[in-house]
Write a protein that holds these residues in place. Structure first.
Motif, PDB file in Angstrom:
ATOM      1  N   PRO A 207       0.803  -1.236   0.000  1.00 62.00           N
ATOM      2  CA  PRO A 207       0.000   0.000   0.000  1.00 62.00           C
ATOM      3  C   PRO A 207       0.832   1.280   0.000  1.00 62.00           C
ATOM      4  CG  PRO A 207      -0.030  -1.034   2.167  1.00 62.00           C
ATOM      5  CD  PRO A 207       0.631  -2.015   1.243  1.00 62.00           C
ATOM      6  N   GLU A 208       2.115   1.187   0.345  1.00 60.90           N
ATOM      7  CA  GLU A 208       2.970   2.375   0.359  1.00 60.90           C
ATOM      8  C   GLU A 208       3.792   2.516  -0.915  1.00 60.90           C
ATOM      9  OE1 GLU A 208       5.383   2.417   3.828  1.00 60.90           O
ATOM     10  OE2 GLU A 208       3.708   2.498   5.222  1.00 60.90           O
ATOM     11  N   SER A 209       3.541   1.682  -1.903  1.00 58.13           N
ATOM     12  CA  SER A 209       4.333   1.742  -3.133  1.00 58.13           C
ATOM     13  C   SER A 209       4.119   3.075  -3.843  1.00 58.13           C
ATOM     14  CB  SER A 209       3.956   0.588  -4.055  1.00 58.13           C
ATOM     15  OG  SER A 209       2.592   0.657  -4.416  1.00 58.13           O
ATOM     16  N   PHE A 210       5.134   3.508  -4.562  1.00 61.41           N
ATOM     17  CA  PHE A 210       5.028   4.758  -5.316  1.00 61.41           C
ATOM     18  C   PHE A 210       5.957   4.715  -6.517  1.00 61.41           C
ATOM     19  CE2 PHE A 210       8.359   5.294  -2.226  1.00 61.41           C
ATOM     20  CZ  PHE A 210       9.343   6.067  -2.840  1.00 61.41           C
ATOM     21  N   VAL A 211       5.644   5.571  -7.498  1.00 61.21           N
ATOM     22  CA  VAL A 211       6.377   5.629  -8.759  1.00 61.21           C
ATOM     23  C   VAL A 211       7.058   6.979  -8.883  1.00 61.21           C
ATOM     24  CG1 VAL A 211       6.124   5.662 -11.282  1.00 61.21           C
ATOM     25  CG2 VAL A 211       4.822   4.016  -9.908  1.00 61.21           C
ATOM     26  N   GLN A 212       8.317   6.953  -9.321  1.00 64.61           N
ATOM     27  CA  GLN A 212       9.059   8.184  -9.583  1.00 64.61           C
ATOM     28  C   GLN A 212       9.498   8.223 -11.038  1.00 64.61           C
ATOM     29  OE1 GLN A 212      11.996   7.601  -6.190  1.00 64.61           O
ATOM     30  NE2 GLN A 212      11.805   9.826  -6.187  1.00 64.61           N
ATOM     31  N   HIS A 213       9.290   9.363 -11.686  1.00 65.83           N
ATOM     32  CA  HIS A 213       9.869   9.606 -13.003  1.00 65.83           C
ATOM     33  C   HIS A 213      11.205  10.311 -12.763  1.00 65.83           C
ATOM     34  CE1 HIS A 213       5.601   9.723 -14.990  1.00 65.83           C
ATOM     35  NE2 HIS A 213       5.926   8.539 -14.529  1.00 65.83           N
ATOM     36  N   LEU A 214      12.286   9.621 -13.052  1.00 65.56           N
ATOM     37  CA  LEU A 214      13.612  10.154 -12.791  1.00 65.56           C
ATOM     38  C   LEU A 214      14.048  11.096 -13.912  1.00 65.56           C
ATOM     39  CD1 LEU A 214      15.324   6.871 -11.523  1.00 65.56           C
ATOM     40  CD2 LEU A 214      14.168   8.645 -10.171  1.00 65.56           C
ATOM     41  N   LYS A 215      15.134  11.793 -13.679  1.00 69.01           N
ATOM     42  CA  LYS A 215      15.627  12.775 -14.646  1.00 69.01           C
ATOM     43  C   LYS A 215      16.073  12.086 -15.934  1.00 69.01           C
ATOM     44  CE  LYS A 215      19.007  16.522 -15.140  1.00 69.01           C
ATOM     45  NZ  LYS A 215      20.140  17.237 -14.488  1.00 69.01           N
ATOM     46  N   ARG A 216      15.638  12.633 -17.062  1.00 72.66           N
ATOM     47  CA  ARG A 216      16.055  12.124 -18.368  1.00 72.66           C
ATOM     48  C   ARG A 216      17.435  12.662 -18.692  1.00 72.66           C
ATOM     49  NH1 ARG A 216      12.707  14.635 -21.096  1.00 72.66           N
ATOM     50  NH2 ARG A 216      10.975  13.162 -20.991  1.00 72.66           N
ATOM     51  N   GLU A 217      18.417  11.753 -18.878  1.00 72.40           N
ATOM     52  CA  GLU A 217      19.777  12.202 -19.158  1.00 72.40           C
ATOM     53  C   GLU A 217      20.399  11.544 -20.374  1.00 72.40           C
ATOM     54  OE1 GLU A 217      22.132  13.536 -15.410  1.00 72.40           O
ATOM     55  OE2 GLU A 217      21.240  11.582 -14.902  1.00 72.40           O
ATOM     56  N   HIS A 218      20.199  10.264 -20.560  1.00 74.31           N
ATOM     57  CA  HIS A 218      20.934   9.538 -21.590  1.00 74.31           C
ATOM     58  C   HIS A 218      20.023   8.915 -22.639  1.00 74.31           C
ATOM     59  CE1 HIS A 218      24.315  10.023 -18.896  1.00 74.31           C
ATOM     60  NE2 HIS A 218      23.668   9.394 -17.939  1.00 74.31           N
ATOM     61  N   SER A 219      18.772   9.296 -22.661  1.00 70.87           N
ATOM     62  CA  SER A 219      17.807   8.656 -23.556  1.00 70.87           C
ATOM     63  C   SER A 219      16.679   9.626 -23.841  1.00 70.87           C
ATOM     64  CB  SER A 219      17.259   7.377 -22.896  1.00 70.87           C
ATOM     65  OG  SER A 219      16.207   6.819 -23.646  1.00 70.87           O
ATOM     66  N   ASP A 220      15.870   9.310 -24.862  1.00 68.20           N
ATOM     67  CA  ASP A 220      14.676  10.115 -25.100  1.00 68.20           C
ATOM     68  C   ASP A 220      13.553   9.734 -24.148  1.00 68.20           C
ATOM     69  OD1 ASP A 220      14.378   7.646 -26.271  1.00 68.20           O
ATOM     70  OD2 ASP A 220      13.569   8.391 -28.178  1.00 68.20           O
ATOM     71  N   HIS A 221      13.754   8.659 -23.354  1.00 66.78           N
ATOM     72  CA  HIS A 221      12.827   8.268 -22.299  1.00 66.78           C
ATOM     73  C   HIS A 221      13.477   8.513 -20.945  1.00 66.78           C
ATOM     74  CE1 HIS A 221       9.882   5.745 -24.711  1.00 66.78           C
ATOM     75  NE2 HIS A 221      10.853   5.944 -25.573  1.00 66.78           N
ATOM     76  N   CYS A 222      12.682   8.872 -19.951  1.00 72.18           N
ATOM     77  CA  CYS A 222      13.234   8.972 -18.600  1.00 72.18           C
ATOM     78  C   CYS A 222      13.058   7.630 -17.886  1.00 72.18           C
ATOM     79  CB  CYS A 222      12.569  10.095 -17.810  1.00 72.18           C
ATOM     80  SG  CYS A 222      10.861   9.813 -17.341  1.00 72.18           S
ATOM     81  N   PRO A 223      13.989   7.277 -17.004  1.00 75.34           N
ATOM     82  CA  PRO A 223      13.806   6.048 -16.209  1.00 75.34           C
ATOM     83  C   PRO A 223      12.605   6.198 -15.284  1.00 75.34           C
ATOM     84  CG  PRO A 223      16.076   6.847 -16.096  1.00 75.34           C
ATOM     85  CD  PRO A 223      15.254   7.951 -16.694  1.00 75.34           C
TER      86      PRO A 223
END
Length: 255
Positions: A207-223
């Motif tokens: 129930p405490e899970s969460f998603v982070q969009h990390l900084k895009r640095e080396h790709s056209d997609h962010c991790p």
């Protein structure tokens, strides 16, 4: 995490840096354009001792699921060029859950086959379930900045698949868009197409899970990082043509 080319000279160092920074138990790589022995040679240099690969077709596809077996047990159930389904059991727990990772083809017929596959998978199990990857589709207008208008018919097919699989979006922190065409502002297009969905059973388990969009640095997609809870350091970083999937395989049905 999405990389467009695993053979890029910077690939190894970029993945190592992210792994050191976020210490994931499982790493998902999409559209690597590498499979077979070549994929294994590259993956063997990364800090994970478990791996499942799908086939790359020419310069397309190549979905990888990598994991640290000291932290999670992963059992492959089924795969095609667009998807991998595996049963995950954290070492600290006796409760397994289903992980489905995808790279959705931009080709209409193949993506429809994948939506049908996922619906079939939903009928074959009652596990807590995570579905994650590059869906190559937006669900609504706010998931897109500029470019062509959202294709309503395609978005409805995507939503119908999610509804049939009883999936929910648990939200995110960080930048809204996960993909960019990396053009100047007057030509810039951005979309939220790298996603994590879970079913109610998985959400109840974590129930405490969460998603982070990390900084895009080396790709056209962010991790994209999925954390199971705010105190435990077991994380997920956030894949082509269709191959028939033996969804009635005894290993799948007997799990």
């Amino acid at each position: 995490m999405h990389y467009s080319y695993a053979l890029n000279p910077t690939f190894y160092n970029n993945v190592i840096d992210l792994a050191r920074m976020h210490n994931p138990a499982i790493l998902i790589l999409t559209k690597t354009k590498a499979s077979g022995d070549r994929a294994k040679r590259i993956a063997d240099r990364l800090p994970f001792d478990g791996a499942i690969f799908t086939n790359a077709i020419g310069l397309s596809g190549g979905l990888w699921l990598l994991w640290d077996s000291s932290r999670v047990s992963v059992t492959e159930l089924a795969k095609t060029e667009q998807e991998i389904h595996a049963l995950v059991t954290p070492i600290y727990s006796n409760t397994p859950w289903l992980l489905s990772i995808v790279y959705v083809s931009p080709r209409f017929v193949e993506r429809c086959l994948l939506w049908d596959n996922l619906k079939t998978v939903s009928e074959l199990h009652s596990f807590p379930w995570v579905m994650a990857g590059d869906f190559n589709e937006v669900l609504m207008g706010e998931d897109k900045y500029r470019g062509r208008a959202v294709n309503i018919c395609r978005a409805l097919r995507f939503q119908d698949c999610l509804d049939s699989c009883r999936m929910m979006d648990i939200g995110f922190s960080g930048t809204r868009f996960t993909w960019s065409n990396q053009r100047p502002l007057s030509y810039l297009i951005q979309e939220r197409i790298d996603r994590v969905f879970v079913n109610a059973e998985w959400n109840g388990l974590f129930p405490e899970s969460f998603v982070q969009h990390l900084k895009r640095e080396h790709s056209d997609h962010c991790p994209v990082l999925l954390c199971l809870n705010r105190s435990q350091d077991i994380n997920f970083l956030r894949p082509f043509r269709f191959q028939p999937m033996w969804l009635t395989h005894l290993d799948f049905l007997g799990t």
